[in-house]
Design a protein around this motif. Sequence first.
Motif, PDB file in Angstrom:
ATOM      1  N   LEU A  39       0.836  -1.214   0.000  1.00 55.40           N
ATOM      2  CA  LEU A  39       0.000   0.000   0.000  1.00 55.40           C
ATOM      3  C   LEU A  39       0.863   1.254   0.000  1.00 55.40           C
ATOM      4  O   LEU A  39       0.559   2.239  -0.669  1.00 55.40           O
ATOM      5  CB  LEU A  39      -0.894   0.017   1.249  1.00 55.40           C
ATOM      6  CG  LEU A  39      -2.054  -0.978   1.251  1.00 55.40           C
ATOM      7  CD1 LEU A  39      -2.633  -1.113   2.648  1.00 55.40           C
ATOM      8  CD2 LEU A  39      -3.140  -0.506   0.277  1.00 55.40           C
ATOM      9  N   ALA A  40       1.974   1.190   0.767  1.00 62.83           N
ATOM     10  CA  ALA A  40       2.849   2.363   0.915  1.00 62.83           C
ATOM     11  C   ALA A  40       3.403   2.806  -0.435  1.00 62.83           C
ATOM     12  O   ALA A  40       3.649   3.994  -0.650  1.00 62.83           O
ATOM     13  CB  ALA A  40       3.983   2.038   1.883  1.00 62.83           C
ATOM     14  N   GLN A  41       3.598   1.860  -1.322  1.00 66.61           N
ATOM     15  CA  GLN A  41       4.185   2.208  -2.617  1.00 66.61           C
ATOM     16  C   GLN A  41       3.254   3.073  -3.464  1.00 66.61           C
ATOM     17  O   GLN A  41       3.679   3.703  -4.418  1.00 66.61           O
ATOM     18  CB  GLN A  41       4.604   0.930  -3.349  1.00 66.61           C
ATOM     19  CG  GLN A  41       5.847   0.351  -2.676  1.00 66.61           C
ATOM     20  CD  GLN A  41       6.229  -1.036  -3.147  1.00 66.61           C
ATOM     21  OE1 GLN A  41       6.107  -1.341  -4.314  1.00 66.61           O
ATOM     22  NE2 GLN A  41       6.684  -1.853  -2.225  1.00 66.61           N
ATOM     23  N   ARG A  42       1.956   3.124  -3.084  1.00 68.92           N
ATOM     24  CA  ARG A  42       1.008   3.979  -3.813  1.00 68.92           C
ATOM     25  C   ARG A  42       0.657   5.240  -3.002  1.00 68.92           C
ATOM     26  O   ARG A  42      -0.204   6.007  -3.409  1.00 68.92           O
ATOM     27  CB  ARG A  42      -0.269   3.192  -4.105  1.00 68.92           C
ATOM     28  CG  ARG A  42      -0.039   1.961  -5.002  1.00 68.92           C
ATOM     29  CD  ARG A  42      -1.348   1.490  -5.607  1.00 68.92           C
ATOM     30  NE  ARG A  42      -2.288   1.071  -4.587  1.00 68.92           N
ATOM     31  CZ  ARG A  42      -2.466  -0.191  -4.202  1.00 68.92           C
ATOM     32  NH1 ARG A  42      -1.774  -1.151  -4.789  1.00 68.92           N
ATOM     33  NH2 ARG A  42      -3.327  -0.508  -3.269  1.00 68.92           N
ATOM     34  N   GLY A  43       1.292   5.390  -1.838  1.00 68.57           N
ATOM     35  CA  GLY A  43       0.939   6.528  -0.976  1.00 68.57           C
ATOM     36  C   GLY A  43       2.027   7.583  -0.902  1.00 68.57           C
ATOM     37  O   GLY A  43       3.124   7.398  -1.439  1.00 68.57           O
ATOM     38  N   ASN A  44       1.700   8.685  -0.226  1.00 70.87           N
ATOM     39  CA  ASN A  44       2.647   9.791  -0.060  1.00 70.87           C
ATOM     40  C   ASN A  44       3.300   9.697   1.326  1.00 70.87           C
ATOM     41  O   ASN A  44       2.633   9.876   2.338  1.00 70.87           O
ATOM     42  CB  ASN A  44       1.876  11.119  -0.216  1.00 70.87           C
ATOM     43  CG  ASN A  44       2.739  12.322   0.133  1.00 70.87           C
ATOM     44  OD1 ASN A  44       3.956  12.204   0.306  1.00 70.87           O
ATOM     45  ND2 ASN A  44       2.100  13.476   0.246  1.00 70.87           N
ATOM     46  N   PRO A  45       4.606   9.432   1.386  1.00 68.89           N
ATOM     47  CA  PRO A  45       5.256   9.266   2.688  1.00 68.89           C
ATOM     48  C   PRO A  45       5.312  10.549   3.511  1.00 68.89           C
ATOM     49  O   PRO A  45       5.559  10.510   4.702  1.00 68.89           O
ATOM     50  CB  PRO A  45       6.670   8.785   2.329  1.00 68.89           C
ATOM     51  CG  PRO A  45       6.865   9.114   0.900  1.00 68.89           C
ATOM     52  CD  PRO A  45       5.519   9.208   0.259  1.00 68.89           C
ATOM     53  N   GLN A  46       5.057  11.691   2.847  1.00 66.95           N
ATOM     54  CA  GLN A  46       5.072  12.964   3.590  1.00 66.95           C
ATOM     55  C   GLN A  46       3.662  13.420   3.993  1.00 66.95           C
ATOM     56  O   GLN A  46       3.484  14.513   4.535  1.00 66.95           O
ATOM     57  CB  GLN A  46       5.711  14.072   2.756  1.00 66.95           C
ATOM     58  CG  GLN A  46       7.207  14.217   2.977  1.00 66.95           C
ATOM     59  CD  GLN A  46       7.976  13.568   1.864  1.00 66.95           C
ATOM     60  OE1 GLN A  46       7.658  13.775   0.694  1.00 66.95           O
ATOM     61  NE2 GLN A  46       8.965  12.765   2.202  1.00 66.95           N
ATOM     62  N   ALA A  47       2.663  12.572   3.729  1.00 68.57           N
ATOM     63  CA  ALA A  47       1.280  12.995   3.981  1.00 68.57           C
ATOM     64  C   ALA A  47       1.043  13.319   5.450  1.00 68.57           C
ATOM     65  O   ALA A  47       0.350  14.271   5.788  1.00 68.57           O
ATOM     66  CB  ALA A  47       0.314  11.909   3.508  1.00 68.57           C
ATOM     67  N   PHE A  48       1.607  12.517   6.343  1.00 69.64           N
ATOM     68  CA  PHE A  48       1.418  12.746   7.783  1.00 69.64           C
ATOM     69  C   PHE A  48       2.766  12.742   8.481  1.00 69.64           C
ATOM     70  O   PHE A  48       3.605  11.898   8.192  1.00 69.64           O
ATOM     71  CB  PHE A  48       0.537  11.646   8.390  1.00 69.64           C
ATOM     72  CG  PHE A  48      -0.798  11.532   7.739  1.00 69.64           C
ATOM     73  CD1 PHE A  48      -1.795  12.474   7.992  1.00 69.64           C
ATOM     74  CD2 PHE A  48      -1.064  10.488   6.848  1.00 69.64           C
ATOM     75  CE1 PHE A  48      -3.030  12.372   7.370  1.00 69.64           C
ATOM     76  CE2 PHE A  48      -2.296  10.387   6.230  1.00 69.64           C
ATOM     77  CZ  PHE A  48      -3.279  11.335   6.480  1.00 69.64           C
ATOM     78  N   GLU A  49       2.905  13.688   9.408  1.00 72.14           N
ATOM     79  CA  GLU A  49       4.154  13.712  10.180  1.00 72.14           C
ATOM     80  C   GLU A  49       3.967  12.869  11.434  1.00 72.14           C
ATOM     81  O   GLU A  49       3.053  13.121  12.229  1.00 72.14           O
ATOM     82  CB  GLU A  49       4.492  15.150  10.555  1.00 72.14           C
ATOM     83  CG  GLU A  49       5.946  15.278  10.930  1.00 72.14           C
ATOM     84  CD  GLU A  49       6.332  16.720  11.176  1.00 72.14           C
ATOM     85  OE1 GLU A  49       7.072  16.953  12.132  1.00 72.14           O
ATOM     86  OE2 GLU A  49       5.862  17.594  10.411  1.00 72.14           O
ATOM     87  N   LEU A  50       4.788  11.844  11.565  1.00 73.73           N
ATOM     88  CA  LEU A  50       4.649  10.935  12.706  1.00 73.73           C
ATOM     89  C   LEU A  50       5.930  10.956  13.542  1.00 73.73           C
ATOM     90  O   LEU A  50       7.013  11.207  13.016  1.00 73.73           O
ATOM     91  CB  LEU A  50       4.367   9.510  12.200  1.00 73.73           C
ATOM     92  CG  LEU A  50       3.025   9.324  11.498  1.00 73.73           C
ATOM     93  CD1 LEU A  50       2.980   8.029  10.710  1.00 73.73           C
ATOM     94  CD2 LEU A  50       1.886   9.361  12.520  1.00 73.73           C
TER      95      LEU A  50
ATOM     96  N   VAL B  36      11.648  -7.785   8.116  1.00 76.21           N
ATOM     97  CA  VAL B  36      11.526  -6.376   7.728  1.00 76.21           C
ATOM     98  C   VAL B  36      12.639  -5.968   6.743  1.00 76.21           C
ATOM     99  O   VAL B  36      12.548  -4.926   6.094  1.00 76.21           O
ATOM    100  CB  VAL B  36      11.473  -5.467   8.986  1.00 76.21           C
ATOM    101  CG1 VAL B  36      11.216  -4.023   8.621  1.00 76.21           C
ATOM    102  CG2 VAL B  36      10.390  -5.945   9.959  1.00 76.21           C
ATOM    103  N   ALA B  37      13.668  -6.812   6.602  1.00 74.67           N
ATOM    104  CA  ALA B  37      14.715  -6.543   5.595  1.00 74.67           C
ATOM    105  C   ALA B  37      14.123  -6.592   4.183  1.00 74.67           C
ATOM    106  O   ALA B  37      14.731  -6.106   3.228  1.00 74.67           O
ATOM    107  CB  ALA B  37      15.852  -7.557   5.729  1.00 74.67           C
ATOM    108  N   ALA B  38      12.919  -7.169   4.053  1.00 72.88           N
ATOM    109  CA  ALA B  38      12.252  -7.200   2.742  1.00 72.88           C
ATOM    110  C   ALA B  38      11.590  -5.863   2.427  1.00 72.88           C
ATOM    111  O   ALA B  38      11.168  -5.629   1.294  1.00 72.88           O
ATOM    112  CB  ALA B  38      11.188  -8.309   2.734  1.00 72.88           C
ATOM    113  N   ASN B  39      11.500  -4.980   3.412  1.00 73.75           N
ATOM    114  CA  ASN B  39      10.722  -3.748   3.229  1.00 73.75           C
ATOM    115  C   ASN B  39      11.349  -2.783   2.216  1.00 73.75           C
ATOM    116  O   ASN B  39      12.522  -2.414   2.334  1.00 73.75           O
ATOM    117  CB  ASN B  39      10.554  -3.055   4.592  1.00 73.75           C
ATOM    118  CG  ASN B  39       9.627  -1.883   4.503  1.00 73.75           C
ATOM    119  OD1 ASN B  39      10.052  -0.753   4.380  1.00 73.75           O
ATOM    120  ND2 ASN B  39       8.337  -2.160   4.519  1.00 73.75           N
ATOM    121  N   SER B  40      10.530  -2.346   1.264  1.00 73.88           N
ATOM    122  CA  SER B  40      11.065  -1.516   0.180  1.00 73.88           C
ATOM    123  C   SER B  40      11.506  -0.141   0.686  1.00 73.88           C
ATOM    124  O   SER B  40      12.504   0.415   0.218  1.00 73.88           O
ATOM    125  CB  SER B  40      10.036  -1.363  -0.944  1.00 73.88           C
ATOM    126  OG  SER B  40       8.888  -0.731  -0.436  1.00 73.88           O
ATOM    127  N   GLY B  41      10.791   0.398   1.664  1.00 76.81           N
ATOM    128  CA  GLY B  41      11.154   1.710   2.216  1.00 76.81           C
ATOM    129  C   GLY B  41      12.490   1.642   2.941  1.00 76.81           C
ATOM    130  O   GLY B  41      13.347   2.520   2.769  1.00 76.81           O
TER     131      GLY B  41
END
Length: 355
Positions: free
Chosen positions: A186-197, A277-282
Amino acid sequence: MATILAIETSCDETAVAIVKNRQVLSSIIASQIKLHQNYGGVVPELASRQHLETINPCISQALAEAQLDWQEIDAIAVTCAPGLVGALLVGVTAAKTLAILYQKPFLGIHHLEGHIYASYLSEPELQPPFLCLLVSGGHTSIIYVKDCGVYNMMGSTRDDAAGEAFDKVARLLNLSYPGGPVIDKLAQRGNPQAFELPEGKISLPEGGYHPYDSSFSGLKTAVLRLVQKLGQEEDKSLPIEDLAASFQDTVARSLTKRLIQCALDYNIRIIAVGGGVAANSGLRKHLLAAATEHDLQVYFPPLKLCTDNAAMIGCAAAEHFERGHVSSLTLGVQSRLAITEVMNLYQSSAGGELV
Ligand code: KG4
Ligand code: ZN
């Protein structure tokens, strides 16, 4: 190098593999994910029963796919700690029985050592010393690998492990278990800057924060609050892709920052990553960019060997076996065992005590 038959049953995968010279001759993984999915997590009792059903077919299939018979196997290895005790027992009992029956050396392997050496399976040149970021469902650790069996814990998590954070955030977004792969997609279609966490930090009594430790419980709570707030805004569906991307990016940035800081502080130029989690694209993206910027080398395992498998256990076992480390057939299973204690699993193959 030796040909090792390895078994892994520490959690919810029944896995058997045969490994030689950092080459995977066969790797069988019978996943139990479907069995546990309805419960949102692994049910230990169901896991052990399922391992019992699948272990023998997996062993036969591993030998058949590698086109080997027992004479060509030099040693039998198995994950003996840490993990679910009932699940570990199935694998360890199978491995000991095979070792006795076919008169082979027997090695108990620490599950996390498997994750550390998974990168060896695609990197023939990788050798200690290196720094390992181990990010799985149960662990988030930065480990200095001085040699096989010689480890220093440089940093860890004080609450949720990285994979656990992915699983918990997925659950509160109503996504399926395990959460990591679903959020990643899902993250690959979203904006990583949309929310500041918030990036979790472990404060030190003298002020500041621990530079290599992680904390993900605050991040998880922040996502929960955000979901509740967004849920109150009627006639809008949850921006699930942006939420996934923002969460993933925060985890990836926080892990990368700590790992790179540790590598630079100790002048360690080689990094290996292991665990689901080493598989994680981010994480891969952030870490590769930071490594390039600081002229560090970073290695990831092949994607399908990031999550639990027996090939990585065979690879760790080959390293120990080469150094003359073998286990006693009286070795038990342990639900918890620090990676700094792994040498307690071995005696020297020459019969003497290891120092
Ligand atoms: O290493 P592993 O298979 O099992 C343990 O030893 O814990 O790791 C499983 C964890 C799960 O929490 C899963 O959600 C996470 O790894 N995971 C991922 C990804 N694939 C698996 N997390 C983030 N991104 C992924 N692509
Ligand atoms: Zn694992």
